[in-house]
Design a protein around this motif. Structure first.
Motif, short mmCIF file in Angstrom:
data_model
loop_
_atom_site.label_atom_id
_atom_site.label_comp_id
_atom_site.label_asym_id
_atom_site.label_seq_id
_atom_site.Cartn_x
_atom_site.Cartn_y
_atom_site.Cartn_z
N SER A 244 32.23 1.33 26.66
CA SER A 244 32.50 -0.51 27.50
C SER A 244 33.19 -1.34 26.08
N TYR A 245 33.75 -1.00 24.68
CA TYR A 245 33.92 -1.66 24.40
C TYR A 245 35.48 -1.57 23.91
N PHE A 246 35.79 0.45 24.27
CA PHE A 246 37.29 0.96 24.66
C PHE A 246 37.74 0.24 26.04
N TYR A 247 36.79 0.22 26.50
CA TYR A 247 37.23 -0.21 28.23
C TYR A 247 37.58 -2.19 27.64
N GLU A 248 36.68 -2.81 27.66
CA GLU A 248 36.90 -4.34 27.07
C GLU A 248 38.53 -4.21 26.58
N ALA A 249 38.39 -3.61 25.73
CA ALA A 249 39.38 -3.47 25.06
C ALA A 249 41.41 -2.88 25.64
N VAL A 250 40.55 -1.78 25.80
CA VAL A 250 41.96 -1.44 26.86
C VAL A 250 42.15 -2.79 28.16
N ASN A 251 41.69 -3.07 28.70
CA ASN A 251 41.08 -4.04 29.35
C ASN A 251 42.78 -5.29 29.38
N LYS A 252 41.91 -5.69 28.19
CA LYS A 252 42.43 -6.80 27.13
C LYS A 252 44.42 -6.13 27.69
N VAL A 253 44.72 -5.09 27.14
CA VAL A 253 45.83 -4.88 26.41
C VAL A 253 46.61 -4.77 28.42
N SER A 254 46.09 -3.74 29.06
CA SER A 254 46.43 -2.70 30.41
C SER A 254 45.22 -2.42 31.39
N PRO A 255 45.77 -3.88 32.19
CA PRO A 255 44.64 -3.69 33.73
C PRO A 255 44.69 -2.35 34.26
N LYS A 256 45.91 -2.81 34.37
CA LYS A 256 46.30 -0.98 34.71
C LYS A 256 45.56 -0.08 33.99
N VAL A 257 45.81 0.35 33.17
CA VAL A 257 45.08 1.69 33.17
C VAL A 257 43.96 1.61 32.70
N SER A 258 42.86 0.47 32.52
CA SER A 258 41.81 -0.06 32.83
C SER A 258 41.04 0.65 33.60
N GLN A 259 41.75 0.16 34.55
CA GLN A 259 40.81 0.84 36.29
C GLN A 259 40.98 1.97 36.47
N PHE A 260 42.24 2.64 35.68
CA PHE A 260 42.85 4.50 36.85
C PHE A 260 41.73 4.82 35.62
N TRP A 261 41.50 4.06 34.08
CA TRP A 261 40.14 5.17 33.22
C TRP A 261 38.55 4.56 34.53
N LEU A 262 38.78 3.16 35.11
CA LEU A 262 37.24 3.34 34.86
C LEU A 262 37.02 4.29 36.78
N ASP A 263 37.84 4.20 37.27
CA ASP A 263 38.38 5.47 38.47
C ASP A 263 37.81 6.74 38.51
N THR A 264 38.99 6.92 36.96
CA THR A 264 38.18 7.82 36.56
C THR A 264 37.10 8.52 36.61
N VAL A 265 36.02 7.57 35.46
CA VAL A 265 35.10 7.41 34.98
C VAL A 265 33.76 7.15 36.56
N GLN A 266 34.07 6.38 37.24
CA GLN A 266 33.94 6.73 37.98
C GLN A 266 33.52 7.70 39.07
N SER A 267 34.12 8.69 38.83
CA SER A 267 34.74 10.08 40.16
C SER A 267 32.96 10.77 40.25
N PRO A 268 33.28 11.39 41.00
CA PRO A 268 32.07 12.88 41.53
C PRO A 268 32.29 13.11 40.67
N THR A 269 32.79 14.12 40.31
CA THR A 269 32.38 14.80 39.32
C THR A 269 32.34 14.53 37.72
N VAL A 270 32.54 13.47 36.93
CA VAL A 270 32.23 12.85 35.70
C VAL A 270 31.45 12.16 35.93
#
Length: 106
Positions: free
Chosen positions: A44-70
């Protein structure tokens, strides 16, 4: 290059503020159900830090984490951590009983 430096600085500041907050407990007082809470907080802290720097990267990361495999992997990890927690609690109870009966003589 500037974004990666900012990300590294943000991570260093984040870790320097969160790690001293961890309190050590005696082995008999620990709650092993917290094993998954710490990685979730770090993520959660990592996501917040990445979101402040680059919202596009954080959205990609969030989509990846929410994938069925993960999600399936996280559920399996939660099951296994639960089994380990139960085994640790049983072992600690046995150690307490051994300590009280054999060593202290209660």
């Amino acid at each position: 290059m500037l974004q990666s430096r900012a990300l590294v600085i943000a991570l260093i500041l984040l870790l320097s503020t969160t790690l001293p907050e961890v309190q050590s407990k005696a082995i008999f007082e620990r709650n092993y159900c917290d094993w998954l809470a710490i990685p979730e907080a770090v993520v959660s802290y990592f996501y917040e830090a990445v979101n402040k720097v680059s919202p596009k990267v954080s959205q990609f990361w969030l989509d990846t984490v929410q994938s069925p495999t993960v999600t399936a992997a996280r559920q399996r990890l939660a099951k296994e951590a639960n089994k380990v927690s139960i085994m640790c609690e049983q072992m600690i109870e046995k150690m307490k009983n051994l300590w009280y009966k054999r060593i202290l003589g209660y």
